[in-house]
Design a protein around this motif. Sequence first.
Motif, short mmCIF file in Angstrom:
data_model
loop_
_atom_site.label_atom_id
_atom_site.label_comp_id
_atom_site.label_asym_id
_atom_site.label_seq_id
_atom_site.Cartn_x
_atom_site.Cartn_y
_atom_site.Cartn_z
N ALA A 212 -8.11 9.75 15.89
CA ALA A 212 -7.98 8.38 15.39
C ALA A 212 -8.70 7.39 16.31
O ALA A 212 -9.31 6.43 15.86
CB ALA A 212 -6.51 8.01 15.27
N PHE B 63 1.57 8.08 5.87
CA PHE B 63 1.80 7.69 7.26
C PHE B 63 3.23 7.96 7.71
O PHE B 63 3.46 8.30 8.87
CB PHE B 63 1.42 6.22 7.49
N LEU C 212 -0.54 4.91 1.05
CA LEU C 212 -0.79 4.94 2.49
C LEU C 212 0.53 5.03 3.26
O LEU C 212 0.66 5.80 4.22
CB LEU C 212 -1.55 3.66 2.89
N MET D 102 -0.58 5.07 15.78
CA MET D 102 -0.65 5.34 14.34
C MET D 102 -0.33 4.08 13.53
O MET D 102 -0.89 3.88 12.45
CB MET D 102 0.32 6.46 13.98
N ILE D 103 0.56 3.27 14.04
CA ILE D 103 0.88 2.03 13.34
C ILE D 103 -0.36 1.11 13.32
O ILE D 103 -0.69 0.54 12.28
CB ILE D 103 2.09 1.32 13.99
N PRO E 205 0.84 -1.22 0.00
CA PRO E 205 0.00 0.00 0.00
C PRO E 205 0.87 1.26 0.00
O PRO E 205 1.05 1.92 1.02
CB PRO E 205 -0.80 -0.14 1.30
N ALA F 135 -6.08 0.51 8.30
CA ALA F 135 -6.38 1.17 7.02
C ALA F 135 -5.86 0.33 5.86
O ALA F 135 -6.52 0.21 4.82
CB ALA F 135 -5.76 2.56 7.00
N ALA F 136 -4.68 -0.27 6.01
CA ALA F 136 -4.08 -1.07 4.93
C ALA F 136 -4.93 -2.30 4.64
O ALA F 136 -5.06 -2.73 3.50
CB ALA F 136 -2.66 -1.46 5.30
N LYS G 108 -3.42 2.10 13.47
CA LYS G 108 -4.36 2.74 12.53
C LYS G 108 -3.94 2.42 11.08
O LYS G 108 -4.78 2.16 10.23
CB LYS G 108 -4.35 4.25 12.78
N PHE G 109 -2.63 2.46 10.84
CA PHE G 109 -2.10 2.19 9.51
C PHE G 109 -2.43 0.75 9.09
O PHE G 109 -2.88 0.51 7.96
CB PHE G 109 -0.59 2.40 9.51
N VAL H 97 3.45 11.40 8.89
CA VAL H 97 2.80 11.57 10.19
C VAL H 97 3.68 11.01 11.31
O VAL H 97 3.85 11.63 12.36
CB VAL H 97 1.41 10.88 10.15
N ILE H 98 4.28 9.85 11.09
CA ILE H 98 5.15 9.24 12.12
C ILE H 98 6.39 10.13 12.34
O ILE H 98 6.81 10.35 13.47
CB ILE H 98 5.52 7.80 11.72
N TYR I 71 -4.54 14.52 16.57
CA TYR I 71 -4.72 13.49 15.53
C TYR I 71 -4.95 12.13 16.18
O TYR I 71 -5.83 11.36 15.74
CB TYR I 71 -3.50 13.43 14.60
#
Lengths: 450, 55
Positions: free
Chosen positions: A442, A385, A381, B45-46, A378, B52-53, B48-49, A388-389, A438
């Motif tokens: 989330a 990301f 994406l 976030m990981i 992906p 999403a993936a 969430k990633f 963001v990280i 954020y």
Amino acid sequence: MSTETAEALPAAPQIRKDAGMNLAARSFFGFRRMNKAMRMFLAIAGPGIIVMVADNDAGGITTYTTTGAQYGMHLLWFLILLGPVAYYVQEMTVRLGAVTKRGHAEAIFASFGRTWGWFSLLDLVVTDWLTMITEFIGMTAALSIFHIPPVLTVIIVWIIMGSMIMSGRYWTWEKITLVFCLVNLIYIPAAFMVHPSMKDVLWGAFVPHLPPAHGGQPGGFTNTLFFLLMANIGTTIAPWMLFFQQSSVVDKGLKEKDIKFGKLDTAIGSVLTVVVAVVLIIVCGQLLYGKKVDDAAQAAISIMPSSKFIGTVFAIGLFDAGLLGAVCISLASSWAFGEVFGWAHSLNRKIKEAPWFYAYYFFDLVLAGTVVLIPRAPLVLITLFVQVIATTLLPAALVFLIILLNDKKTMGKYVNTRWENIANITIVVAVIATSTLYAVSAIFPGLFGS
Amino acid sequence: MIKSLMDQIREINRKYATPEIVMTPFVKWCLLSLRVYLLLLVLLMIVKFVIAARH
């Protein structure tokens, strides 16, 4: 009285003549001073412009494109705000490098000890490697528009990047990289060609406001807005930039007396980075506002039917941005490892004189290039990301930088001023707040709207 | 090669054992807290990633 006046009169032309000569002499010496200063600046300029323009890397171009397509010109003001932010953060590395003659990794190890040093190096390795992948994603996507397969693109990039460092001279590498920086400005004419509404541009640029609802997308605070704000911050200031510019300043041999030119170099770079970001948002805001665009390559393809020239410019610019980013990021890591492990780590060394430094450079390239070739990954994406990280990890690096710049024993008169501290601490707090918002959005997607 | 690398790491740890900047325990605690907090955000976030993936 009248006699005095009569005696004074003949002298007047002489005074004017002297004044004329003085003016000519002053102009001549002024010109010489300017010329000397300009030559000095041209000799010293490089690290600031390169790091700032490379900051508009493939991930950056994708982020700006997505922002423009999603919110039109409503976030231009935010991008303009990020210009001074980038300058304030990066100019600290100029001072630190010129005063300590240490790269960023070495400075952190020496000043904060091994534990924090390894933490910082680990942050750098992870974020650099992830960002390198995004550069290859951008480059392969850009050249696929010209029907060049990803495998061939990756090989071309390896060859270009390998040949750039073969000379064993920092100067040669820097000048080649500056040419790539010039290519990054290719987007600027596109902004004029799309004939944007000046009212929209000025409103978006100078009146801070939240984007309104448009084309079925909700306006105001949303999860998407926080995500894109984070991605835009992440593409404007990133941990690799701190390491790159400081090491670059040291490798170039800048001294304390060069700091003012180093600052000017950084200021020009920050203007260029904002100009390119603004131009991209204007073009995408004008041509793609409300359309679903996931990445810059897709934007280029979408633009092609309305303007083949602008579409082609997008594709070329994206490849160039990815290449610039990849060059700088892989060097940032190599410098950092060289400083900490005590390897010879300078672009002024030949490959056989600094084998580990160049080995890590190529290792980074090969590893990142290979990931992109994994089928069905992906990629878009991953690109967003990673930004963001990188933003989330940024405050840790910034806090160290601020502490280092407040160490009077090391920095002497180049220590941070009160205003610089206020500006930089505000940046850290703002980044942490945005990251937190954020994260909250989330966890609770319905809180701000989806 | 691994032995040589481990030797180098030990040498680095020895060289940088004493930091030049002396921080109070409070500052150290603040830095550690910030680090832990940021890592938690990254983990989030990981997750969430990955979600999403998968979609």
